[in-house]
Design an enzyme around this catalytic site. Sequence first.
Site, PDB file in Angstrom:
ATOM      1  N   SER A  44       0.848  -1.195   0.000  1.00 48.48           N
ATOM      2  CA  SER A  44       0.000   0.000   0.000  1.00 48.48           C
ATOM      3  C   SER A  44       0.876   1.234   0.000  1.00 48.48           C
ATOM      4  O   SER A  44       1.988   1.217   0.539  1.00 48.48           O
ATOM      5  CB  SER A  44      -0.871   0.026   1.256  1.00 48.48           C
ATOM      6  OG  SER A  44      -0.063   0.313   2.387  1.00 48.48           O
ATOM      7  N   ASP A  45       0.394   2.308  -0.592  1.00 49.03           N
ATOM      8  CA  ASP A  45       1.041   3.586  -0.331  1.00 49.03           C
ATOM      9  C   ASP A  45       0.863   3.853   1.167  1.00 49.03           C
ATOM     10  O   ASP A  45       0.040   3.211   1.845  1.00 49.03           O
ATOM     11  CB  ASP A  45       0.444   4.704  -1.192  1.00 49.03           C
ATOM     12  CG  ASP A  45       1.403   5.899  -1.284  1.00 49.03           C
ATOM     13  OD1 ASP A  45       2.286   6.023  -0.416  1.00 49.03           O
ATOM     14  OD2 ASP A  45       1.272   6.707  -2.219  1.00 49.03           O
ATOM     15  N   TRP A  46       1.622   4.807   1.682  1.00 50.34           N
ATOM     16  CA  TRP A  46       1.717   4.969   3.143  1.00 50.34           C
ATOM     17  C   TRP A  46       0.386   5.456   3.744  1.00 50.34           C
ATOM     18  O   TRP A  46       0.028   6.625   3.652  1.00 50.34           O
ATOM     19  CB  TRP A  46       2.867   5.917   3.448  1.00 50.34           C
ATOM     20  CG  TRP A  46       4.173   5.185   3.645  1.00 50.34           C
ATOM     21  CD1 TRP A  46       5.045   5.383   4.704  1.00 50.34           C
ATOM     22  CD2 TRP A  46       4.769   4.149   2.842  1.00 50.34           C
ATOM     23  NE1 TRP A  46       6.113   4.516   4.579  1.00 50.34           N
ATOM     24  CE2 TRP A  46       5.979   3.757   3.464  1.00 50.34           C
ATOM     25  CE3 TRP A  46       4.403   3.479   1.688  1.00 50.34           C
ATOM     26  CZ2 TRP A  46       6.811   2.746   2.954  1.00 50.34           C
ATOM     27  CZ3 TRP A  46       5.231   2.479   1.172  1.00 50.34           C
ATOM     28  CH2 TRP A  46       6.396   2.133   1.806  1.00 50.34           C
ATOM     29  N   GLY A  47      -0.352   4.541   4.296  1.00 49.79           N
ATOM     30  CA  GLY A  47      -1.650   4.893   4.866  1.00 49.79           C
ATOM     31  C   GLY A  47      -2.776   4.775   3.867  1.00 49.79           C
ATOM     32  O   GLY A  47      -3.888   5.236   4.122  1.00 49.79           O
TER      33      GLY A  47
END
Length: 814
Positions: A227-230
């Site tokens: 995932s992208d961060w968050g």
Amino acid sequence: MSITEKVNLTTGSGWGSGPCVGNTGSVPRLGIPALCLQDGPNGVRFTDFVTHFPSGLAAASSFNKELIYKRGKAIGREHKAKGVHIALGPSIGPMGLKAKGGRNWESFGSDPYLQGVLGAATVKGIQEEGVVAVAKHLVGNEQEHFRQVGEWDHGDYDRLDSSISANIGDRAMHEVYLWPFADVVKAGVGGVMCGYNMVNNTYACENSYLLNYLLKEELGFQGFVVSDWGAQHSGVTSALSGLDMTMPGEVFDDWLGGKAYWGPLLTRAIYNQTIPQERLNDMASRILAPFFAMKSIQLPSEEEIPNFSSWTHHTYGQQFPYQHYGAIVQQNWHVDARSEINDEIGLELARQAVVLLKNKNRHLPINKDDGVRRLLVAGLAGGNDPNGFNCRDQKCTDGTLTSGWGSAAVNNPWVITAQEAISKKARERGITLDISEDNWDLERTEELADFADMTIVVVNSASGEGYIDVDCNYGDRNNVTLWHNGDELIERVTCHCKRVVVVVNAVGPVNMEKWIEHDHVVAVLFVPPTGQFVGAAIAEVLFGEVNPSGKLPFTIARKNSHYVDIRDSLGDCVDPQDNFERGVYLDYRFFEKHTIRPRFEFGHGLSYTKFSVSDLDICEINPPAEYLPCPPDYLPLSKTIQDDVCDPEDALFPHDEMDPVPGVIYPYLYSENIRSLEDDDCYDYPKGYDPDQKCEAPLAGGASGGNSALWETLYKVSAKVTNEGSMAGNYVAQLYIEFPSTIVASPPKVLRGFDKIFLQPNECGDVEFDVKHRDLSIWDADSQQWIIQTGTYKLYVSTSSRKVELCGEIEIGC
Ligand code: NOJ
């Protein structure tokens, strides 16, 4: 591996809980250290003694595949030297749909073919140096506004209910946005990062159609999705939808809060069988696969760990600085990852990225014999930023731009500014030089311009990632106007000096209409963010030590209304919808379709020499077939991984072995999790979810990068290029194809090849293009397959998307 060991690989241990921007848990029993994931696409982020390489956009401007592959290798070497295991790059999305999109400078220009070829070259380069590459962002992350709820508290943001939804039609998805992902999968990329946005109203990181079907099934991707961060928004759903790793571990905007969708909750979901254990096995296998699939990449040993900390420049510091926890330990070893060869690659790429847009009456290169004895360099963008070379994440824009801002920014070890490099060259040639850096109080500049034989005005325009705003540009640019009063500066200078050279140092297109046709604006250079080498490249081109060979990787319009706008207000809604109405008509394809004359077209770039192109040859290598052959069946699984049926008590936090660090995410169950295991009812999988492997691949799939027939070369096209001028130089030949419209109408021209060749005066050489099956295919949304339409295909060997040199045809019958 036990369930908790596997879960530990899937879940980041939390923001700031290890040396890198992302750190997985470790598996000490098997000697697997916490894996380090570090940005980024233009060099190693958050550390010292590294090279700040030219950006993706600069790489694209060079149109030089070989050099971009070398850049990938150099970036890979530096990540390796710093102990990074997984590099968060290349960026092959954004696709540059929107001229003002904040992160366009990270990726390779506004064309899917260009992004695909250059993304694949970069992946190969990085991975050959022993580091896993992660291609990002899947998919449709074309703007920064509304990418995450809670990122900003200004304007409409407090009403935002969900991230923006990129609504992409099936054909545009295949022919434009997913296209470069097929290239990187084919090149063996280890990881793919799903973006912050929604795709057709489902979050990218829990979009089963996108991850399970398009990426893993159709493109045959066998690595991991991170995932992208968050960007993860659910636990079970994201797991079943194809997400394999969540970063940095906790939920968005609750950094250090210890709250995670996975970690202990994934462990619980496996024990209570909400998620089949097979899925967890698949996640762990996918995460480890790149370390076994490629000879060049080895699973790191416990000693092969990062030698830097993203969180402090100091040599020593607390072990968990963000958590204010732990002993004082060594954090940075200040290992010098740079090398002479990496510098050479960076500088050469920067030179080749400079685009000469205009050169009236050949005023460039600067020549003392043409009466240029007094130079003025005007504009703050030519000098040093008063804040230094390294504002955090490069958000300072009051000087020569080395990059945009955000996670793709790299610390500059030094910067050669335009002023510095031009001054040096002027001195060497006995030319006198003055500078002026005030962009607002212009009287002094006018006075100096009066005496100058030539004025070089350096102007800029910047953008970056959505978590930083600069002067109220929230990642995306608010407009395509020059920054820091640049237009007025140029206009005023042109009233006082007859030879004005404008150097536009920018992250994307800028509006030049106010001054571009002014008689005194004799030449214009476009310089994308080229890292630490920027000034050197500019000066070498200005003085003719380098013959410019860069080409615009996007279109510069005459009217702002010809660009696609940023969706920057919510109106009445709380869940912004971004309909990609241009479909497959991206950038130059749109201008061509509507016969709109741009100011400077995609692929445009002048040279100091003159080339001629002749002798077009089109040779059939394989006969084209209208339809793809059926892919072979999947191989049967040679081994199935035994489910771990241990007692959940085995997954309890091992308090006798260690103390939990506050805020760090662990895979272990707490006793309340165990209690809730008993309460859970039987869980129905979401409609359509089937844990069993299908035995038939979709027609478009079946191999890495999709059906292997798509990658077969059908035609080899070549042409002869002759340097008829008096200066050695590079020529970029571009191949555009016009499709027939038997089934569906297509853009008048699509880029399907490019080749760069260096020629001495009077020398000639061949440029070559391989036209693959996929290059002649359209995506037929009805039958869900790639089809080669019957009819006449026109082939244009061109100097830009509008300047055709040679034209040929291919006839494909039924
Ligand atoms: C968010 C960015 O969108 C992504 O590109 C980057 O890799 C991560 N942050 C980690 O810094």
